[in-house]
Write an enzyme that holds these catalytic residues in place. Structure first.
Site, PDB file in Angstrom:
ATOM      1  N   ASP A  60       0.419  -0.987  -0.201  1.00 55.63           N
ATOM      2  CA  ASP A  60      -0.131  -0.028   0.084  1.00 55.63           C
ATOM      3  C   ASP A  60       0.984   1.218  -0.382  1.00 55.63           C
ATOM      4  O   ASP A  60       1.927   1.277   0.652  1.00 55.63           O
ATOM      5  CB  ASP A  60      -0.882  -0.103   1.550  1.00 55.63           C
ATOM      6  CG  ASP A  60      -2.094   1.041   1.380  1.00 55.63           C
ATOM      7  OD1 ASP A  60      -3.280   0.240   0.780  1.00 55.63           O
ATOM      8  OD2 ASP A  60      -1.781   2.427   0.838  1.00 55.63           O
ATOM      9  N   ILE A  61       0.735   2.218  -0.467  1.00 55.71           N
ATOM     10  CA  ILE A  61       1.040   3.858  -1.367  1.00 55.71           C
ATOM     11  C   ILE A  61       1.255   4.276   0.178  1.00 55.71           C
ATOM     12  O   ILE A  61       1.917   5.553   0.840  1.00 55.71           O
ATOM     13  CB  ILE A  61       0.692   3.980  -2.098  1.00 55.71           C
ATOM     14  CG1 ILE A  61       1.495   5.272  -2.387  1.00 55.71           C
ATOM     15  CG2 ILE A  61      -0.539   5.015  -1.559  1.00 55.71           C
ATOM     16  CD1 ILE A  61       1.890   5.475  -4.026  1.00 55.71           C
TER      17      ILE A  61
ATOM     18  N   ASN B  92     -13.264  -3.498   2.550  1.00 60.44           N
ATOM     19  CA  ASN B  92     -14.042  -2.456   2.649  1.00 60.44           C
ATOM     20  C   ASN B  92     -14.772  -2.428   1.201  1.00 60.44           C
ATOM     21  O   ASN B  92     -13.915  -2.132  -0.271  1.00 60.44           O
ATOM     22  CB  ASN B  92     -12.819  -0.597   2.924  1.00 60.44           C
ATOM     23  CG  ASN B  92     -11.692  -0.793   3.374  1.00 60.44           C
ATOM     24  OD1 ASN B  92     -12.935  -1.290   4.774  1.00 60.44           O
ATOM     25  ND2 ASN B  92     -10.737  -0.174   4.133  1.00 60.44           N
TER      26      ASN B  92
ATOM     27  N   GLY C  82     -15.559   2.461   3.715  1.00 62.35           N
ATOM     28  CA  GLY C  82     -14.417   3.394   3.431  1.00 62.35           C
ATOM     29  C   GLY C  82     -13.845   2.612   1.917  1.00 62.35           C
ATOM     30  O   GLY C  82     -12.358   3.069   2.222  1.00 62.35           O
ATOM     31  N   GLN C  83     -14.265   2.501   0.888  1.00 66.61           N
ATOM     32  CA  GLN C  83     -14.297   1.947   0.260  1.00 66.61           C
ATOM     33  C   GLN C  83     -13.755   3.492  -0.777  1.00 66.61           C
ATOM     34  O   GLN C  83     -14.671   4.373  -1.365  1.00 66.61           O
ATOM     35  CB  GLN C  83     -14.484   0.902  -0.849  1.00 66.61           C
ATOM     36  CG  GLN C  83     -13.869   0.435  -2.137  1.00 66.61           C
ATOM     37  CD  GLN C  83     -14.920  -0.924  -2.850  1.00 66.61           C
ATOM     38  OE1 GLN C  83     -15.589  -0.813  -2.527  1.00 66.61           O
ATOM     39  NE2 GLN C  83     -14.063  -1.364  -3.899  1.00 66.61           N
TER      40      GLN C  83
ATOM     41  N   HIS D 144     -10.412  -4.695  -3.254  1.00 64.54           N
ATOM     42  CA  HIS D 144      -9.214  -5.480  -2.921  1.00 64.54           C
ATOM     43  C   HIS D 144      -9.519  -5.782  -1.238  1.00 64.54           C
ATOM     44  O   HIS D 144      -9.753  -5.498  -0.784  1.00 64.54           O
ATOM     45  CB  HIS D 144      -7.883  -4.154  -3.113  1.00 64.54           C
ATOM     46  CG  HIS D 144      -9.203  -3.405  -2.583  1.00 64.54           C
ATOM     47  ND1 HIS D 144      -9.747  -2.259  -3.177  1.00 64.54           N
ATOM     48  CD2 HIS D 144      -8.542  -2.649  -1.600  1.00 64.54           C
ATOM     49  CE1 HIS D 144     -10.300  -1.462  -1.955  1.00 64.54           C
ATOM     50  NE2 HIS D 144      -9.529  -1.175  -1.133  1.00 64.54           N
TER      51      HIS D 144
ATOM     52  N   HIS E 224      -7.027  -5.586   1.916  1.00 64.95           N
ATOM     53  CA  HIS E 224      -6.047  -4.785   2.933  1.00 64.95           C
ATOM     54  C   HIS E 224      -5.421  -6.139   3.904  1.00 64.95           C
ATOM     55  O   HIS E 224      -5.476  -6.929   4.328  1.00 64.95           O
ATOM     56  CB  HIS E 224      -6.432  -3.904   3.427  1.00 64.95           C
ATOM     57  CG  HIS E 224      -6.439  -2.806   3.143  1.00 64.95           C
ATOM     58  ND1 HIS E 224      -5.992  -1.733   3.038  1.00 64.95           N
ATOM     59  CD2 HIS E 224      -8.117  -2.308   2.113  1.00 64.95           C
ATOM     60  CE1 HIS E 224      -6.470  -1.145   2.118  1.00 64.95           C
ATOM     61  NE2 HIS E 224      -8.249  -1.279   2.255  1.00 64.95           N
TER      62      HIS E 224
HETATM   63  P1  AMP Z   1      -9.930   2.118   0.056  1.00 63.57           P
HETATM   64  O1  AMP Z   1      -9.532   2.604   1.345  1.00 63.57           O
HETATM   65  O2  AMP Z   1     -10.127   0.363   1.164  1.00 63.57           O
HETATM   66  O3  AMP Z   1     -10.707   1.712  -0.723  1.00 63.57           O
HETATM   67  O4  AMP Z   1      -8.291   1.074   0.272  1.00 63.57           O
HETATM   68  C1  AMP Z   1      -7.636   1.902  -0.815  1.00 63.57           C
HETATM   69  C2  AMP Z   1      -6.279   1.670  -0.670  1.00 63.57           C
HETATM   70  O5  AMP Z   1      -5.306   1.904  -1.899  1.00 63.57           O
HETATM   71  C3  AMP Z   1      -5.985   2.505   0.393  1.00 63.57           C
HETATM   72  O6  AMP Z   1      -5.460   2.611   1.340  1.00 63.57           O
HETATM   73  C4  AMP Z   1      -4.680   3.897  -0.385  1.00 63.57           C
HETATM   74  O7  AMP Z   1      -3.208   3.937   0.314  1.00 63.57           O
HETATM   75  C5  AMP Z   1      -4.235   2.472  -1.182  1.00 63.57           C
HETATM   76  N1  AMP Z   1      -3.429   3.388  -2.755  1.00 63.57           N
HETATM   77  C6  AMP Z   1      -3.938   4.050  -3.849  1.00 63.57           C
HETATM   78  N2  AMP Z   1      -3.200   4.269  -4.686  1.00 63.57           N
HETATM   79  C7  AMP Z   1      -2.795   3.142  -4.679  1.00 63.57           C
HETATM   80  C8  AMP Z   1      -1.246   3.393  -5.451  1.00 63.57           C
HETATM   81  N3  AMP Z   1      -0.777   4.311  -6.356  1.00 63.57           N
HETATM   82  N4  AMP Z   1      -0.409   1.971  -4.874  1.00 63.57           N
HETATM   83  C9  AMP Z   1      -0.471   1.987  -3.631  1.00 63.57           C
HETATM   84  N5  AMP Z   1      -1.898   1.432  -3.151  1.00 63.57           N
HETATM   85  C10 AMP Z   1      -2.681   2.424  -3.050  1.00 63.57           C
END
Ligand code: AMP
Ligand code: ZN
Length: 114
Positions: free
Chosen positions: A30-31, A87, A93-94, A100, A102
Site C-alpha cells: 500500500d502506498i 472495505n 470506506g472503499q 481489494h 488489505h
Molecule cells: P480502500 O480505502 O479500502 O479503497 O483502500 C484503497 C487503498 O489503496 C488505500 O489504502 C490507498 O493507500 C491505496 N492506494 C491508492 N493508490 C495506490 C497506489 N498507486 N499504489 C498502492 N496503493 C495505493
C-alpha cells in the site's frame, strides 16, 4: 476498466511495489501504509466490490486467501498475526472501486475500527 487505478497497476501503466503476481491476482505494498506491514491483494480482473461477487467469480476470493497465506509466511507475520480487511462501498470506506483485500500486520491492531 479504463479509469481504474488498480487496473492501471495490473497493466503496468502505474508503478507498484509488487510482492506477488500470478495469472489471477496481484499483491503490492500500500502506498500509504497504516502498519509496518500493509499490502493489498487484488484480482487482476476488474471486480468493483464485494457486492459484485457471485457464483461465477467468487472463487477468486479463496485464491486471494491462499496467496495471503503464502505472503504472510514469507514476510514473517504468520505467527504474530495480522488483519485482512475488505472495505466495501461508501460506509465501508472503499476509496478505490476495484475490490481489494488489505493485509495489515507487524504491530498490535486495535478493535473495533473507527
Ligand atoms: P480502500 O480505502 O479500502 O479503497 O483502500 C484503497 C487503498 O489503496 C488505500 O489504502 C490507498 O493507500 C491505496 N492506494 C491508492 N493508490 C495506490 C497506489 N498507486 N499504489 C498502492 N496503493 C495505493
Ligand atoms: Zn479495476
Amino acid at each position: 476498466m479504463e479509469d481504474c487505478i488498480f487496473c492501471k497497476i495490473v497493466k503496468g501503466e502505474i508503478p507498484s511495489n509488487k510482492i506477488y503476481e500470478d495469472d489471477k491476482v496481484l499483491a503490492f505494498y500500500d502506498i500509504s501504509p497504516e502498519a509496518p506491514v500493509h499490502f493489498l491483494v487484488i484480482p487482476k480482473s476488474h471486480i468493483e466490490s464485494a457486492n459484485s461477487l457471485d457464483e461465477n467469480n467468487v472463487s477468486i476470493v479463496s485464491h486471494v486467501f491462499i496467496v495471503i497465506n503464502k505472503i504472510v509466511s514469507e514476510l514473517g507475520i504468520a505467527d504474530s498475526g495480522y488483519r485482512i480487511v475488505n472495505n466495501c462501498g461508501e460506509d465501508g470506506g472503499q476509496t478505490v472501486n476495484h475490490m481489494h483485500f488489505h493485509v495489515l500486520g507487524g504491530r498490535g491492531l486495535k478493535w473495533p475500527p473507527g
